[in-house]
Structure formats: C-alpha cells, structure tokens
Write an enzyme that holds these catalytic residues in place. Structure first.
Site, PDB file in Angstrom:
ATOM      1  N   HIS A 181       0.837  -1.197   0.000  1.00 58.19           N
ATOM      2  CA  HIS A 181       0.000   0.000   0.000  1.00 58.19           C
ATOM      3  C   HIS A 181       0.874   1.249   0.000  1.00 58.19           C
ATOM      4  CE1 HIS A 181      -2.712   2.896   2.321  1.00 58.19           C
ATOM      5  NE2 HIS A 181      -3.145   2.855   1.090  1.00 58.19           N
TER       6      HIS A 181
ATOM      7  N   TYR B 295       4.151  12.530 -23.725  1.00 57.96           N
ATOM      8  CA  TYR B 295       3.509  12.731 -22.422  1.00 57.96           C
ATOM      9  C   TYR B 295       2.635  11.545 -22.023  1.00 57.96           C
ATOM     10  CZ  TYR B 295       5.315  17.385 -23.017  1.00 57.96           C
ATOM     11  OH  TYR B 295       6.163  18.450 -23.214  1.00 57.96           O
TER      12      TYR B 295
ATOM     13  N   ASN C 154       3.730   9.186 -19.938  1.00 54.83           N
ATOM     14  CA  ASN C 154       4.251   8.660 -18.671  1.00 54.83           C
ATOM     15  C   ASN C 154       3.201   8.804 -17.582  1.00 54.83           C
ATOM     16  OD1 ASN C 154       6.926   8.319 -19.844  1.00 54.83           O
ATOM     17  ND2 ASN C 154       6.983  10.550 -19.832  1.00 54.83           N
TER      18      ASN C 154
END
Length: 142
Positions: A22, A131, A133
C-alpha cells in the site's frame, strides 16, 4: 499458464506488482522515458504501448483510495499540445475500470523524474505518444 491473467503482463511484472505494498508507486514510461537510469527495479515491456499495459495492470492492481490523487501524469511543458490525446485514452481506461472517480495530478517533468527515482519500479514500453508517462499508487483490497 493461468486463467484470467492478461497476456501483456509478464511473470516478472506480475511478481513486482505482487511485491508492492500500500502506497508503493509504479511508473509506466513511454519509449522516450529515461527508465534505465532512474529505476530501482526495471521491467521491460518492449513492443507494448502504455494504454494496453495500463488496462492490464488495472485488472489486478487496486489504486490507493486514501490519497487525493493516486494517478499522476507528466505535465505538458511549453508545448502547443496542452491536452495530449493519450490522456483521453487514460481517462477512458480509468472510467472503464473499477476506479471510475479517480483524480489525476499533473507533475512538472523534473519533479516527475525525481518521483520516478523513488518509485518501487519502472515499467518501460515502446509507446510513441508524447507525455504518456504515468505513475500509479497502489491501494489495498478490502
């Protein structure tokens, strides 16, 4: 072989996703992303695009519901394209998954690189879109 495992997820990528806890983050980088020089753990997914990989990962990977923005994108710099088409695909994929009300944050390129160096792993793809990513923060299964 196993049932219901997306074919785009390699055994090594599945292992990495299982190891993550987590709050850990995974970066899915496009073909131009400097993954090898930034990764603690590098998973190569040559020949795959970011959208098909994102769809497959979200089949198994819960996003963090304890933060405001479990998904981060590299913000567009001084380019004319302020809303890259790939982001529309990401929004569609997120809405189609169980994570339909996910908030997305946009991070400056150099801050994105810094955060990537701290990520649990970076998955590199052959994505050509600019862009593309994306960072995903892992949540819990309740």
């Amino acid at each position: 072989m196993l049932k219901k495992i997306p074919r785009t997820l390699s055994p090594y990528l599945l292992k990495i996703l299982m190891e993550m806890g987590h709050g850990d983050e995974v970066v899915i980088g496009d073909g131009n992303f400097p993954a090898a020089s930034h990764a603690n753990k590098l998973i190569r997914c040559d020949g795959l695009g970011t959208t098909e990989l994102l769809e497959s990962i979200l089949e198994l990977f819960p996003l963090d519901t304890y933060v405001d923005t479990p998904v981060s994108l590299m913000a567009v710099g001084d380019s004319a394209a302020k809303d890259p088409e790939i982001w529309q695909s990401y929004n569609r994929i997120l809405k189609a998954s169980e994570e339909e009300n996910v908030q997305i944050e946009y991070i400056d390129r150099f801050d994105f690189y810094k955060r990537s160096k701290e990520a649990y792993a970076i998955v590199t793809t052959s994505e050509k879109a600019l862009y593309a990513n994306i960072i995903l923060k892992k949540g819990v299964i309740s």
